[in-house]
Design an enzyme around this catalytic site. Sequence first.
Site, PDB file in Angstrom:
ATOM      1  N   THR A 106     -60.099 -42.044  66.765  1.00 43.07           N
ATOM      2  CA  THR A 106     -58.716 -41.690  67.060  1.00 43.07           C
ATOM      3  C   THR A 106     -58.689 -40.765  68.273  1.00 43.07           C
ATOM      4  OG1 THR A 106     -58.616 -39.647  65.751  1.00 43.07           O
ATOM      5  CG2 THR A 106     -58.260 -41.734  64.568  1.00 43.07           C
ATOM      6  N   ASP A 141     -52.786 -32.442  59.724  1.00 44.13           N
ATOM      7  CA  ASP A 141     -52.483 -31.058  60.069  1.00 44.13           C
ATOM      8  C   ASP A 141     -53.189 -30.167  59.053  1.00 44.13           C
ATOM      9  OD1 ASP A 141     -51.328 -28.502  60.437  1.00 44.13           O
ATOM     10  OD2 ASP A 141     -49.468 -29.391  61.171  1.00 44.13           O
ATOM     11  N   GLU A 189     -45.960 -42.009  58.899  1.00 44.92           N
ATOM     12  CA  GLU A 189     -46.006 -41.005  59.964  1.00 44.92           C
ATOM     13  C   GLU A 189     -44.598 -40.457  60.159  1.00 44.92           C
ATOM     14  OE1 GLU A 189     -46.807 -38.354  62.374  1.00 44.92           O
ATOM     15  OE2 GLU A 189     -48.557 -39.605  61.937  1.00 44.92           O
ATOM     16  N   TYR A 204     -57.293 -37.954  68.357  1.00 46.68           N
ATOM     17  CA  TYR A 204     -57.515 -36.589  67.879  1.00 46.68           C
ATOM     18  C   TYR A 204     -59.007 -36.295  67.761  1.00 46.68           C
ATOM     19  CZ  TYR A 204     -52.552 -36.766  66.881  1.00 46.68           C
ATOM     20  OH  TYR A 204     -51.190 -36.889  66.999  1.00 46.68           O
ATOM     21  N   GLU A 205     -59.763 -37.270  67.307  1.00 42.37           N
ATOM     22  CA  GLU A 205     -61.210 -37.100  67.254  1.00 42.37           C
ATOM     23  C   GLU A 205     -61.796 -36.937  68.643  1.00 42.37           C
ATOM     24  OE1 GLU A 205     -65.275 -39.576  66.156  1.00 42.37           O
ATOM     25  OE2 GLU A 205     -63.338 -40.361  65.511  1.00 42.37           O
TER      26      GLU A 205
END
Length: 231
Positions: free
Chosen positions: A205, A131, A82, A207-208
């Site tokens: 996650t 991304d 990351e 983001y999900e």
Amino acid sequence: MNDPATIRRLYGRRQGHALRQGQAALLDRRLPALRVDLDRPVDAPTLFGDDRPLALEIGFGRGEHLAAQAAARPDLGFIGCEPFLDGVVGLLAHVEERGLTNVRVHMGDALDILDRLAPAGLAAAWLLHPDPWPKARHAKRRFMNDGPIDLLARALAPGAPFRFGTDHPVYCRWGCAVMGRRRDFAWEAEAPADFLQRPADWPETRYEAKARRHGHEVWYFRYRRVTPAAG
């Protein structure tokens, strides 16, 4: 078109807001012992002191998925890549809270790790909500390009799973096109539910969760490294 394996760039800026005092202290306390030293071999004996199988998460966000997988599979050694400082701090918080000992961190490009892994040295890999670089001129920065997937195929052991998740329709189509022409990966889907519903062993996650709150569809792709048939 060039891809990330040639331009060596998968990400934009590496840091957002300044770290709070506690976050900075956590980084200083935890990261030195967990950081992958690229000047040494990237293998299980060097990283973990034994011959355990290795797993890789490419862009772990804030680390919730990687930490959950590491807690569920203490027999595996997890390498998380990351480039963003906030994400690294997030993972370190999970590591400290859960007392995880089977996680190592590379604060940088996953290509750095893939370049150094032995052939067939990975037992599993994940690429979750990367991304999407949605503009056409930025497509060369997507991990889902032949160059990075070539490196991943080299690193994955025969039969090893590769999981790819996204909520971005452009990246979904792009990823399907890239993987659809590969002969060294098999898509493990027999019905729409296999890629529209998150499997039980695929931790959610943030983001999900954010995508779901905004009403976005999420796609869950499961591939397996295979040996192409001759001819």
